[in-house]
Design an enzyme around this catalytic site. Structure first.
Site, PDB file in Angstrom:
ATOM      1  N   SER A 168       0.863  -1.090  -0.015  1.00 21.88           N
ATOM      2  CA  SER A 168       0.055   0.052  -0.176  1.00 21.88           C
ATOM      3  C   SER A 168       0.968   1.104  -0.006  1.00 21.88           C
ATOM      4  CB  SER A 168      -1.022  -0.222   1.309  1.00 21.88           C
ATOM      5  OG  SER A 168      -1.842   0.973   1.028  1.00 21.88           O
ATOM      6  N   HIS A 193      -2.554  -1.268  -4.052  1.00 20.15           N
ATOM      7  CA  HIS A 193      -4.014  -1.259  -4.178  1.00 20.15           C
ATOM      8  C   HIS A 193      -4.497   0.198  -4.068  1.00 20.15           C
ATOM      9  CE1 HIS A 193      -4.489  -1.912   0.278  1.00 20.15           C
ATOM     10  NE2 HIS A 193      -4.002  -0.736   0.281  1.00 20.15           N
TER      11      HIS A 193
END
EC number: 3.4.21.92
Length: 202
Positions: free
Chosen positions: A106, A131
């Site tokens: 992330s 993501h």
């Protein structure tokens, strides 16, 4: 356990240095900071971001022409805290070299890619995951709508930066970040998030 939690338990090793003026002891992180090494370990939050930003600014004032090494082992976290680190990495004069140890997921992956071009590395068994940003909201329908619009704007901003840092088309970044997208160190290099996988110090 994060570096700060470890320190709170008194488990951070101390290093003793000899000099002409006698002995001096440092905690290991302070000693490594003298070598221009910064760590991001654990979740990205405002407290951690403040520490990283302060260290970047200190190292710039100490020597504006010498590279800074930024070691990342993080599951990600707050986008605003991560962007504070990202912007400061670009703001300071020295190149910031990034190295993934363990996992950069992330916002951790985003910061890994934010290193100076040609100076982004990963150890061979590290994992990287990208993501889209997530968030929750509550309140009146209009407030939820405002929050949803803001998350979409943030996603667009992060995707554009990732496309620029990796050289991937924006359409591919948008597709790949739709869900959790995991990569090995070699796949991460192929993707353009890093420049080199290293197993030994040169």
């Amino acid at each position: 356990m994060g570096a700060m939690q470890t320190q709170a338990l008194g488990m951070v090793p101390m290093v003793i240095e000899q000099s002409g003026r006698g002995e001096r002891s440092y905690d290991i992180y302070s000693r490594l900071l003298k070598e221009r090494v910064i760590f991001l370990v654990g979740p990205v939050n405002d407290y951690v971001a403040n520490l990283v930003v302060a260290q970047l600014l200190f190292l710039e004032s100490d020597n504006p022409d010498k590279d800074i090494s930024f070691y990342i082992n993080s599951p990600g976290g707050s986008v605003s805290a991560g962007m504070a680190i990202f912007d400061t990495m670009n703001f300071v004069k020295p190149d910031v070299s990034t190295l993934c140890t363990g996992m950069a997921a992330s916002m951790g992956a985003f910061l890994l890619a934010a290193g100076a071009k040609g100076k982004r590395f990963s150890l061979p068994n590290s994992k990287v995951m990208i993501h889209q940003p997530s968030g929750g909201s509550q309140g009146q329908a209009t407030e939820i709508e405002i929050q949803a619009r803001e998350i979409l704007k943030t996603r667009e901003q992060l995707n554009k930066i990732l496309a620029e840092r990796t050289g991937q088309p924006l359409a591919r970044i948008e597709r790949d970040t739709e869900r959790d997208y995991y990569m090995s160190a070699d796949e991460c290099k192929e993707y353009g998030l890093i420049d080199q996988v290293i197993s030994k110090r040169a």
